[in-house]
Design an enzyme around this catalytic site. Structure first.
Site, PDB file in Angstrom:
ATOM      1  N   TYR A 175       1.157  -1.464  -0.281  1.00  0.00           N
ATOM      2  CA  TYR A 175       0.040  -0.211  -0.454  1.00  0.00           C
ATOM      3  C   TYR A 175       1.138   1.130   0.286  1.00  0.00           C
ATOM      4  CZ  TYR A 175      -3.773   3.051   1.439  1.00  0.00           C
ATOM      5  OH  TYR A 175      -4.925   3.950   1.277  1.00  0.00           O
TER       6      TYR A 175
ATOM      7  N   ARG B 251     -10.674  -2.004  10.115  1.00  0.00           N
ATOM      8  CA  ARG B 251     -10.345  -0.814  10.836  1.00  0.00           C
ATOM      9  C   ARG B 251     -10.573  -0.920  12.567  1.00  0.00           C
ATOM     10  NH1 ARG B 251      -9.395   3.146   5.502  1.00  0.00           N
ATOM     11  NH2 ARG B 251     -11.391   1.552   5.239  1.00  0.00           N
TER      12      ARG B 251
ATOM     13  N   GLY C 110      -1.264  -5.082  20.639  1.00  0.00           N
ATOM     14  CA  GLY C 110       0.289  -4.381  21.134  1.00  0.00           C
ATOM     15  C   GLY C 110      -0.455  -3.427  22.836  1.00  0.00           C
TER      16      GLY C 110
ATOM     17  N   PRO D  21       2.615   2.060  12.577  1.00  0.00           N
ATOM     18  CA  PRO D  21       3.234   3.004  13.072  1.00  0.00           C
ATOM     19  C   PRO D  21       2.265   3.110  14.285  1.00  0.00           C
ATOM     20  CG  PRO D  21       1.753   3.057  11.279  1.00  0.00           C
ATOM     21  CD  PRO D  21       1.885   1.538  11.670  1.00  0.00           C
TER      22      PRO D  21
HETATM   23  N1  UDP Z   1      -6.016  -1.853  16.098  1.00  0.00           N
HETATM   24  C1  UDP Z   1      -6.699  -2.522  17.522  1.00  0.00           C
HETATM   25  N2  UDP Z   1      -7.694  -3.318  17.180  1.00  0.00           N
HETATM   26  C2  UDP Z   1      -8.040  -3.172  16.538  1.00  0.00           C
HETATM   27  C3  UDP Z   1      -7.583  -2.601  14.836  1.00  0.00           C
HETATM   28  C4  UDP Z   1      -6.811  -2.079  14.587  1.00  0.00           C
HETATM   29  O1  UDP Z   1      -5.868  -2.417  18.655  1.00  0.00           O
HETATM   30  O2  UDP Z   1      -8.942  -4.481  16.187  1.00  0.00           O
HETATM   31  C5  UDP Z   1      -5.007  -0.294  16.514  1.00  0.00           C
HETATM   32  C6  UDP Z   1      -3.632  -1.453  14.998  1.00  0.00           C
HETATM   33  O3  UDP Z   1      -2.923  -1.901  15.666  1.00  0.00           O
HETATM   34  C7  UDP Z   1      -3.238   1.064  14.633  1.00  0.00           C
HETATM   35  C8  UDP Z   1      -4.717   1.595  15.244  1.00  0.00           C
HETATM   36  O4  UDP Z   1      -5.658   0.645  15.958  1.00  0.00           O
HETATM   37  O5  UDP Z   1      -2.082   0.466  15.389  1.00  0.00           O
HETATM   38  C9  UDP Z   1      -5.068   2.302  13.795  1.00  0.00           C
HETATM   39  O6  UDP Z   1      -5.275   0.922  12.922  1.00  0.00           O
HETATM   40  P1  UDP Z   1      -6.619   0.664  12.571  1.00  0.00           P
HETATM   41  O7  UDP Z   1      -6.366  -0.598  10.481  1.00  0.00           O
HETATM   42  O8  UDP Z   1      -7.323   1.465  11.798  1.00  0.00           O
HETATM   43  O9  UDP Z   1      -5.604   1.503  10.318  1.00  0.00           O
HETATM   44  P2  UDP Z   1      -4.056   2.070  10.236  1.00  0.00           P
HETATM   45  O10 UDP Z   1      -3.884   3.634  10.998  1.00  0.00           O
HETATM   46  O11 UDP Z   1      -2.945   1.159  11.366  1.00  0.00           O
HETATM   47  O12 UDP Z   1      -3.578   2.336   9.453  1.00  0.00           O
END
Ligand code: UDP
Length: 311
Positions: free
Chosen positions: A145, A186, A205, A272
């Site tokens: 991406y 997301r 995390g 990130p």
């Molecule tokens: N995330 C989370 N739980 C979920 C989905 C995502 O903790 O069920 C975290 C993910 O690891 C990231 C942040 O939320 O740190 C945003 O993730 P997303 O997939 O919405 O988009 P990104 O900003 O990473 O492209």
């Protein structure tokens, strides 16, 4: 105006279709529905100013008649989706951007690229200004991406410089609102559907990584202002209100009144650690800044998820 919106049946694309139709413009919406949904635009199908074309923009694109603007929004955008469709993601960012630029050139139309904060990768500066070149792992899972969008920006600038196509580049930060798919993966659709379904909220995390979330109506207005501007370098569009994912989980629990627990799952590779836009350029060049706060935006999104079986 007559505008082509690629990815028009997706989350951002369908809200853009609504925005231009409400203005009284004509919209050609193009999508191959791999991550978009016909449901997002079903309410527009009877409108004489709206035309839907099911097409993969990585193949040659033919549109009859004049076009005033091409908005290239086609691409999987959720990490879960682009990991599921790695080749399609690379192709739509590379070949799809080439094809849509070629179309804009032949129609003498403006061109607007939907780029992303992912061009900054895992940033070492915060907030991220447009002048920051990023910290991307090209061969990591997000590389498909991130590098596709970085290539898309490069080819967009080349068409501006070499062919004088009237281009714009929006670097879009995390955006949310109605029409995000429940299973899109997301964080906001995940947390809301988990909270409403009395399931545990899955924080990846330790949840100390940050994001800054922009409500869809603000983003759409930013895109329109950018299109109307005369600014050709990349512009960050997003909400600078930064929070940790754990804080977001707590907000969703509070606003839904859910008794769900929070559980932790492994952090995805190359996730990130922080993300926050510096929107000085959007403020000065476009006179734009977001208006909808996180609680208001989350309430609107929660209500939409409550209303029915979405996604
Ligand atoms: N995330 C989370 N739980 C979920 C989905 C995502 O903790 O069920 C975290 C993910 O690891 C990231 C942040 O939320 O740190 C945003 O993730 P997303 O997939 O919405 O988009 P990104 O900003 O990473 O492209």
């Amino acid at each position: 105006m007559r505008v082509l919106i690629t990815g028009g049946a997706g989350f951002l694309g369908s809200h853009l279709c609504d925005y231009f139709i409400e203005r009284g413009d004509e919209v050609v919406c193009m999508d191959n529905l791999i991550t978009g949904s016909a449901k997002n635009i079903s309410h527009l199908l009877e409108n004489p100013n709206f035309e839907y074309v099911e097409q993969d923009v990585t193949r040659y694109i033919k549109v009859d008649g004049d076009l005033d603007a091409v908005l290239h929004f086609a691409s999987p955008a959720s990490p879960v989706d682009y990991l599921k469709y790695p080749i399609q993601t690379l192709k739509v960012g590379a070949l799809g951007t080439h094809n849509t630029l070629g179309l804009a050139k032949s129609k003498e139309a403006k061109f607007l690229l939907a780029s992303t904060s992912e061009v900054y990768g895992d940033p070492t500066v915060s907030p991220q200004p447009e002048s920051y070149w990023g910290n991307v792992n090209p061969v990591g899972p997000r590389g498909v991406y991130d590098e596709a969008k970085r290539f898309a920006e490069a080819i967009t600038m080349a068409y501006y410089q070499e062919h004088s196509v009237d281009t714009r580049i929006a670097r879009i930060f995390n955006t949310y609102g109605p029409r995000m798919r429940r299973g899109d993966g997301r964080v906001i659709p995940n947390f809301i559907s988990q909270a409403l379904g009395n399931k545990a909220l899955t924080v990846y995390g330790d949840g100390k990584q940050s994001r800054s979330f922009c409500y869809i109506s603000d983003l759409v207005e930013g895109i329109y202002k950018l299109l109307k501007s005369n600014y050709h370098n990349p512009v960050n569009l997003g909400n600078p209100n930064e929070m940790t994912i754990l804080e977001l989980a707590e907000k969703v629990l509070k606003l839904t009144g859910s008794k769900s627990k929070i559980i932790h799952k492994p952090l995805p590779v190359d996730d990130p650690r922080r993300r926050r836009p510096d929107i000085s350029i959007a403020r000065s060049e476009l006179g734009w800044e977001p208006k909808v706060g996180i609680e208001e935006g989350l309430k609107l999104t929660i209500n939409w998820f409550r209303e029915g079986e979405h996604g």
